[in-house]
Design a protein around this motif. Sequence first.
Motif, mmCIF file in Angstrom:
data_model
loop_
_atom_site.group_PDB
_atom_site.id
_atom_site.type_symbol
_atom_site.label_atom_id
_atom_site.label_comp_id
_atom_site.label_asym_id
_atom_site.label_seq_id
_atom_site.Cartn_x
_atom_site.Cartn_y
_atom_site.Cartn_z
ATOM 1 N N ASP A 23 25.224 45.755 26.376
ATOM 2 C CA ASP A 23 24.057 45.603 27.115
ATOM 3 C C ASP A 23 23.683 46.454 28.073
ATOM 4 O O ASP A 23 24.359 47.401 28.511
ATOM 5 C CB ASP A 23 24.288 44.165 27.628
ATOM 6 N N ALA A 75 17.754 45.083 22.341
ATOM 7 C CA ALA A 75 16.539 44.333 22.706
ATOM 8 C C ALA A 75 16.117 44.605 24.282
ATOM 9 O O ALA A 75 15.715 43.975 24.990
ATOM 10 C CB ALA A 75 16.969 42.986 22.687
ATOM 11 N N PHE A 76 16.147 45.963 24.682
ATOM 12 C CA PHE A 76 15.743 46.302 26.039
ATOM 13 C C PHE A 76 14.450 45.977 26.292
ATOM 14 O O PHE A 76 13.401 46.165 25.368
ATOM 15 C CB PHE A 76 16.015 47.722 26.119
ATOM 16 N N PRO A 77 14.066 45.403 27.362
ATOM 17 C CA PRO A 77 12.785 44.957 27.760
ATOM 18 C C PRO A 77 11.800 45.924 28.351
ATOM 19 O O PRO A 77 11.426 45.842 29.400
ATOM 20 C CB PRO A 77 13.050 43.794 28.768
ATOM 21 N N GLU A 123 18.996 40.517 35.320
ATOM 22 C CA GLU A 123 19.034 40.153 34.070
ATOM 23 C C GLU A 123 19.913 41.136 33.098
ATOM 24 O O GLU A 123 20.342 42.169 33.552
ATOM 25 C CB GLU A 123 17.626 40.261 33.121
ATOM 26 N N SER A 124 20.505 40.556 32.017
ATOM 27 C CA SER A 124 21.222 41.319 30.969
ATOM 28 C C SER A 124 20.904 41.163 29.696
ATOM 29 O O SER A 124 20.314 40.042 29.268
ATOM 30 C CB SER A 124 22.606 40.815 31.085
ATOM 31 N N HIS A 125 20.397 42.415 28.897
ATOM 32 C CA HIS A 125 19.813 42.303 27.703
ATOM 33 C C HIS A 125 20.778 43.193 26.820
ATOM 34 O O HIS A 125 21.147 44.255 26.946
ATOM 35 C CB HIS A 125 18.586 42.950 27.776
#
Length: 154
Positions: A134, A101-103, A95-97
């Motif tokens: 990101d 908005a880091f998960p 994934e890229s975030h």
Amino acid sequence: MALTIPAIELHTTHLVELGLTPERRLEAPREWQAVGWYARGAAPGQTGPAVLAGHLDSVDGPAVFHRLGGLRPGDRASVRRADGTSAEFTVYAVESHPKDAFPTDSVYEDTRQPELRLITCGGGFDAATGHYTDNVIVYARLAAEHDRQGTPSG
């Protein structure tokens, strides 16, 4: 310790321990070719997510995780531990975030099995800040463990 990811031709024995910054974010390795392990979390092969981070590039060129975003589900990553045993993981998501908005929950939350998280920078480069916009996060699950001789264990 050592990290090997055949799909991106990565093999390194340059692993360092990481902690948190004063802002409670994961430290980055000081060296461009080092992979850092979040030492306050699970160790690779222990129940929970073991978090490893590395740089995408440096002022001199590609860094240790420069090809991390090219991993795909089904690719393998192997961690040789200090005791000579190893844990092999299978990638199930990449994934890229945006960094803002880091998960955090999905990266660090407890899991019922050993997992691995590999993190680096991605997205566009912001020349004004000197950082990428990101984070690329690779999620992997334990597939096998091996003893010091490479024999499957468990």
